[in-house]
Design a protein around this motif. Structure first.
Motif, PDB file in Angstrom:
ATOM      1  N   UNK A   4       0.824  -1.232   0.000  1.00 43.49           N
ATOM      2  CA  UNK A   4       0.000   0.000   0.000  1.00 43.49           C
ATOM      3  C   UNK A   4       0.841   1.258   0.000  1.00 43.49           C
ATOM      4  N   UNK A   5       1.946   1.236   0.729  1.00 43.84           N
ATOM      5  CA  UNK A   5       2.669   2.491   0.957  1.00 43.84           C
ATOM      6  C   UNK A   5       4.109   2.455   0.453  1.00 43.84           C
ATOM      7  N   UNK A   6       4.502   1.341  -0.156  1.00 48.93           N
ATOM      8  CA  UNK A   6       5.804   1.286  -0.835  1.00 48.93           C
ATOM      9  C   UNK A   6       7.004   1.276   0.090  1.00 48.93           C
ATOM     10  N   UNK A   7       6.788   0.912   1.379  1.00 45.27           N
ATOM     11  CA  UNK A   7       7.924   0.919   2.319  1.00 45.27           C
ATOM     12  C   UNK A   7       8.698  -0.393   2.256  1.00 45.27           C
ATOM     13  N   UNK A   8      10.024  -0.300   2.230  1.00 46.95           N
ATOM     14  CA  UNK A   8      10.855  -1.490   2.465  1.00 46.95           C
ATOM     15  C   UNK A   8      12.044  -1.070   3.330  1.00 46.95           C
ATOM     16  N   UNK A   9      12.549  -1.975   4.177  1.00 46.36           N
ATOM     17  CA  UNK A   9      13.711  -1.610   4.993  1.00 46.36           C
ATOM     18  C   UNK A   9      14.961  -1.415   4.129  1.00 46.36           C
TER      19      UNK A   9
END
Ligand SMILES: NC(=O)c1ccc[n+]([C@@H]2O[C@H](COP(=O)([O-])OP(=O)(O)OC[C@H]3O[C@@H](n4cnc5c(N)ncnc54)[C@H](O)[C@@H]3O)[C@@H](O)[C@H]2O)c1
Length: 355
Positions: free
Chosen positions: A311-316
């Motif tokens: 949904x929000x395109x976050x990756x570590x």
């Protein structure tokens, strides 16, 4: 000219809160009000990099103080409240659960009530854009066996006074959304590590004990598994959620870095062997010493963070190994920060054995 965004951060003198404040000042235009009671876990020196910035303000106040919360909200008029203030250490919750109920449950209720009053006074477009972001933990879901992951659908099953008090706060936040319409978002994150982490937590404790030549206490056989996330990756996830998350939703945050406690300790030893070898040439791993397990020690936590990614395109950004090396280098370069804590509130003693 559009007005700058204002964010009120509770618990901003703690480990994750201070990382969020430092990131907001370094990477955004937000004005930040940090509200923190400065318990044993709060440390203003963690905010030294932002202290002089005109967009940063600190207010010492307790989230259980309804009058203070109402005043701060009315004066600062935030667009976002991010709520990180909490009693956060499982071992301390075993020795003294009352403070956990007081801050995590009663404090969250007090902050929610004050925020609802403030939110009701906003114009409709401001109400729609407002967010109350509650920061929680994966520990509310209990323990996993060898298989499976926690998701947003996992049923609550807290096992320690800490996780039970956090579960209680999650339910209150959800109720304030469903009952009163407050636009809330919640994140449940796995274990964090990184710079400015209080020295009683596993990773800094082991680094400091390695350097002091002391035994490295590993609970049980060191087989318990945690999903480790570098703290700056967590605060980037927080920003993604309070800026883009859907009201009423919760998001799991995890690093996809499951490690047993013994692997964590061995990785610290191997990294230190490489970058700060012991004078006698022996490995730091020779300092490992097994101690009786913590009562009710949850076996494994693991997170499926696909919703946040999709949904929000976050990756570590960090792997466990790159994050550990950064963390160790920070502790080597910032001995004054942790020596001050060790000489004051906390002397590295074992907690959480009174059950
Ligand atoms: N550390 C982790 O691995 C982790 C993982 C997932 C979620 N969380 C959650 O993230 C949040 C922050 O965790 P942390 O590790 O930074 O905790 P921390 O213990 O380092 O910091 C907590 C901060 O809250 C402040 N505080 C405590 N009681 C207060 C009160 N009554 N009023 C105002 N301020 C008060 C303390 O002074 C401190 O600065 C917590 O809600 C915790 O449950 C932590």
């Amino acid at each position: 000219m559009t007005e700058p965004k204002r964010i009120l951060v509770t618990g901003g003198a703690g480990f994750i809160g201070s990382a969020l404040v430092r990131l907001l000042i370094a990477e955004t235009d937000y004005e930040v009000l940090n509200v923190d009671a400065l318990t044993y876990a709060g440390n203003e020196s963690s905010l030294a990099p932002v202290a002089a910035d005109p967009r940063y303000r600190f207010e010492r106040a307790d989230i259980r103080d309804a009058v203070a919360m109402a005043r701060l909200l009315a004066d600062f008029r935030p667009h976002v409240v991010t709520h990180l203030a909490a009693e956060s250490h499982v071992d301390r919750s075993i020795d003294g659960p009352a403070a956990f109920i007081e801050t995590n449950v009663v404090g969250t209720f007090t902050l929610l009530a004050a925020t609802l009053d403030y939110w009701r006074g906003l114009a409709p477009d401001e109400q729609a854009a407002f967010r109350f972001h509650h920061i929680s933990t994966d520990e509310v879901f209990g323990a996993l066996g060898d298989e499976g992951f926690f998701t947003e659908q996992t049923a609550y099953d807290p096992r320690s006074p800490y996780s039970a008090s956090k579960a209680g706060s999650d339910h209150l936040v959800s109720a304030w959304h469903h009952t009163y319409g407050l636009p809330v978002v919640t994140t449940n994150c796995s274990n964090n590590y990184g710079p400015y982490h209080f020295p009683e937590k596993l990773i800094p404790l082991m680094i400091i004990k390695c350097l002091a030549g002391e035994p490295l206490p590993v609970y049980g056989a060191g087989a318990n598994v945690r999903d480790w996330l570098y703290v700056d990756d967590h605060v980037r996830a927080l920003r993604a959620v309070f800026e883009g998350g859907r009201p009423g939703e919760s998001y799991m945050v995890g690093g996809n870095s499951e490690r047993t406690n013994l692997t964590v300790v061995n990785t610290i030893c191997e990294t230190l062997d490489r970058i700060r070898p012991r004078a006698d040439g022996a490995s730091y791993a020779s300092q490992i010493s097994y101690v009786t397990d913590r009562p009710g020690h949850d076996f494994r936590y693991a997170i499926d963070a696909s919703k946040l990614k999709n949904e929000l395109g976050w990756t570590p950004r960090e792997t466990f190994e790159s994050g550990i090396e950064k963390t160790i280098r920070w502790y080597l370069d910032n001995e004054g920060w942790w020596q001050d804590i060790l000489s004051g509130a906390y002397a590295g003693e074992r907690l959480g054995v009174s059950a």
